[in-house]
Design a protein around this motif. Structure first.
Motif, PDB file in Angstrom:
ATOM      1  N   ARG A   1      -7.308  -3.265  -3.775  1.00 21.90           N
ATOM      2  CA  ARG A   1      -7.778  -4.238  -2.764  1.00 21.90           C
ATOM      3  C   ARG A   1      -9.012  -4.972  -3.248  1.00 21.90           C
ATOM      4  O   ARG A   1      -9.140  -6.191  -3.081  1.00 21.90           O
ATOM      5  CB  ARG A   1      -8.067  -3.519  -1.453  1.00 21.90           C
ATOM      6  CG  ARG A   1      -6.838  -3.169  -0.636  1.00 21.90           C
ATOM      7  CD  ARG A   1      -7.210  -2.431   0.630  1.00 21.90           C
ATOM      8  NE  ARG A   1      -6.038  -2.127   1.453  1.00 21.90           N
ATOM      9  CZ  ARG A   1      -6.068  -1.345   2.520  1.00 21.90           C
ATOM     10  NH1 ARG A   1      -7.213  -0.787   2.911  1.00 21.90           N
ATOM     11  NH2 ARG A   1      -4.954  -1.121   3.207  1.00 21.90           N
TER      12      ARG A   1
ATOM     13  N   ASP B   1       0.812  -1.219   0.000  1.00 22.09           N
ATOM     14  CA  ASP B   1       0.000   0.000   0.000  1.00 22.09           C
ATOM     15  C   ASP B   1       0.844   1.268   0.000  1.00 22.09           C
ATOM     16  O   ASP B   1       0.492   2.255  -0.652  1.00 22.09           O
ATOM     17  CB  ASP B   1      -0.936   0.016   1.218  1.00 22.09           C
ATOM     18  CG  ASP B   1      -2.046  -1.011   1.116  1.00 22.09           C
ATOM     19  OD1 ASP B   1      -2.154  -1.675   0.055  1.00 22.09           O
ATOM     20  OD2 ASP B   1      -2.803  -1.156   2.091  1.00 22.09           O
TER      21      ASP B   1
ATOM     22  N   VAL C   1      -5.293   2.419  -3.643  1.00 22.96           N
ATOM     23  CA  VAL C   1      -5.259   1.319  -2.675  1.00 22.96           C
ATOM     24  C   VAL C   1      -6.612   0.623  -2.639  1.00 22.96           C
ATOM     25  O   VAL C   1      -6.705  -0.618  -2.694  1.00 22.96           O
ATOM     26  CB  VAL C   1      -4.879   1.841  -1.274  1.00 22.96           C
ATOM     27  CG1 VAL C   1      -5.080   0.744  -0.224  1.00 22.96           C
ATOM     28  CG2 VAL C   1      -3.433   2.319  -1.258  1.00 22.96           C
ATOM     29  N   SER C   2      -7.688   1.396  -2.560  1.00 23.26           N
ATOM     30  CA  SER C   2      -9.035   0.821  -2.507  1.00 23.26           C
ATOM     31  C   SER C   2      -9.354   0.036  -3.775  1.00 23.26           C
ATOM     32  O   SER C   2      -9.870  -1.095  -3.716  1.00 23.26           O
ATOM     33  CB  SER C   2     -10.059   1.935  -2.301  1.00 23.26           C
ATOM     34  OG  SER C   2     -11.381   1.442  -2.350  1.00 23.26           O
TER      35      SER C   2
END
Length: 316
Positions: A313, A300, A309-310
Motif C-alpha cells: 500500500r 489484499d 499488504v502494508s
C-alpha cells in the motif's frame, strides 16, 4: 511473566533474540540519563524487552516509567542489530539484541522526582556528559551512546568482543522447543523495482499467496544481511544499494501461518533496483514470480498477511 521469561522457562539459556527498546533521554545541556543496573553494577540506558503487540515507542515509554518513574514523549530514532549486539547476562542467559532506540528530552531538574523501580533493577539514576561516561553495561548501550557521541564529534566507546554467531535456522530450531506459541520474528523484505517501476512479487508454495522477497533474521545478522540473503535464496538475484524505507512492528503485524505458527513481525523494508540477471526461484518455497505495476498488484486477500499488504500500500 514477561514474554522473554516465558521463553526462558522452555529453552533455558540458549541464545535468543531480545527485541527491545531503549529510552535515549537528554537534558537541556545535552547530558544523557543513565541508570546503574543491579545485575552487573554498570550503567546503561533505561529500556527493556518488548511485549507482543507493542511498538518500540510503547516499550521505551513503559520501561522509562517503570525503571525511573519519569515520563516524556519518545520518538523512534534508529533500529540496530548485528553480531556485536550479543550479550550474556550475569545469570548466563544469552541474547542478540534487536533494539529500537527512541529519543526524548527532560529538564535536568526533573530527575529530582525520579522513583527507581520497586523491583530493584535500578540502583541509581544520574545525568552524564557524553564526554565523561561511567563504565557502561552491554554493547547495545555502548552503540547507542556512540551514536550520540558521533553527533558531537567524540570518539566511540570500545565495544566488548563478541562470539561468532551460532549458525543454524533459529526460528525452526526454536519452534521445535516451543511449538506454535507467538514469537517475535525480526526480518526484512525487499521492494525490488525494475526500470519501469514495477515490483517483483513471489507466490508462496505453502499458501498460494503473493509476497515480497524476504524472511526471518538469523542470530547475529543485521537487517541488511537478512534482506540480501533472502533475496538471493528466493530469487537467485544480488543487488547493489539497499535503501531502507519503513520499519513495521506492533499489533497490526501479527501473522498466523497455515500450520498454526504465530509470529509478531518486526520488519525492515528495503528498496532496491533490479540490475538484470536470471530469476532462479527457490523451488521448495516459491511457485511463481511476476512483476507488477502499482495499479496491477494483487488484491489484499491474495497477499501474504498484513505486513505485505502494508508494504505494498505504501509503495502503490
Amino acid at each position: 511473566m514477561s514474554y522473554l521469561m516465558q521463553l526462558r522457562s522452555l529453552v533455558g539459556q540458549r541464545p535468543l533474540f531480545s527485541v527491545a527498546a531503549g529510552a535515549t533521554v537528554q537534558d537541556e545541556h545535552g547530558r544523557v540519563l543513565l541508570q546503574r543496573r543491579s545485575d552487573d553494577g554498570l550503567w546503561g540506558l533505561p529500556g527493556g524487552g518488548m511485549e507482543p503487540g507493542e511498538t518500540f515507542e510503547d516499550t521505551a515509554r513503559r520501561e522509562l516509567l517503570e525503571e525511573t518513574g519519569l515520563s516524556t514523549p519518545l520518538k523512534l530514532w534508529q533500529v540496530v542489530s548485528g553480531p556485536q549486539l550479543y550479550h550474556r547476562y550475569p545469570n548466563g542467559d544469552q541474547v542478540y539484541f534487536v533494539s529500537g532506540l527512541c529519543r526524548g528530552r527532560l529538564n535536568a531538574a526533573e530527575i529530582a522526582s525520579a522513583v527507581p523501580d520497586a523491583e530493584g533493577e535500578t540502583l541509581e539514576l544520574r545525568w552524564f556528559d557524553l564526554a565523561d561516561l561511567p563504565d557502561i553495561s552491554a554493547n547495545v548501550n555502548k552503540l547507542n551512546l556512540n551514536l550520540l557521541r558521533a553527533e558531537v564529534s567524540l570518539p566511540p566507546l570500545p565495544l566488548a568482543p563478541w562470539p561468532a554467531p551460532p549458525g543454524g535456522e533459529h526460528l525452526r530450531e526454536l519452534r521445535a522447543l516451543v511449538g506454535s506459541r507467538p514469537l517475535f520474528s525480526p526480518g526484512s523484505n525487499v521492494l525490488l523495482r525494475d526500470g519501469s517501476g514495477r515490483v517483483l512479487l513471489l507466490k508462496s508454495r505453502d499458501s498460494g499467496l503473493w509476497m515480497l522477497p524476504g524472511g526471518g533474521m538469523e542470530l547475529g545478522e543485521t537487517f541488511e544481511d537478512t534482506a540480501r540473503r533472502e533475496l538471493l535464496e528466493e530469487t537467485g538475484l544480488e543487488v547493489g544499494t539497499l535503501r531502507p524505507l519503513t520499519f513495521s512492528i506492533g499489533a497490526d503485524f501479527q501473522f498466523t501461518y497455515a500450520n498454526g505458527d504465530r509470529v509478531y513481525n518486526a520488519s525492515q523494508l528495503y528498496e532496491a533496483r533490479y540490475g538484470g540477471g536470471e530469476l532462479k526461484l527457490q523451488q521448495s518455497e516459491i511457485v511463481e514470480a511476476r512483476w507488477f505495476a502499482p495499479g496491477e498488484r494483487p488484491p489484499d486477500e491474495e497477499l501474504s498477511g498484513p505486513l505485505i499488504v502494508s508494504h505494498l500500500r505504501k509503495w502503490a
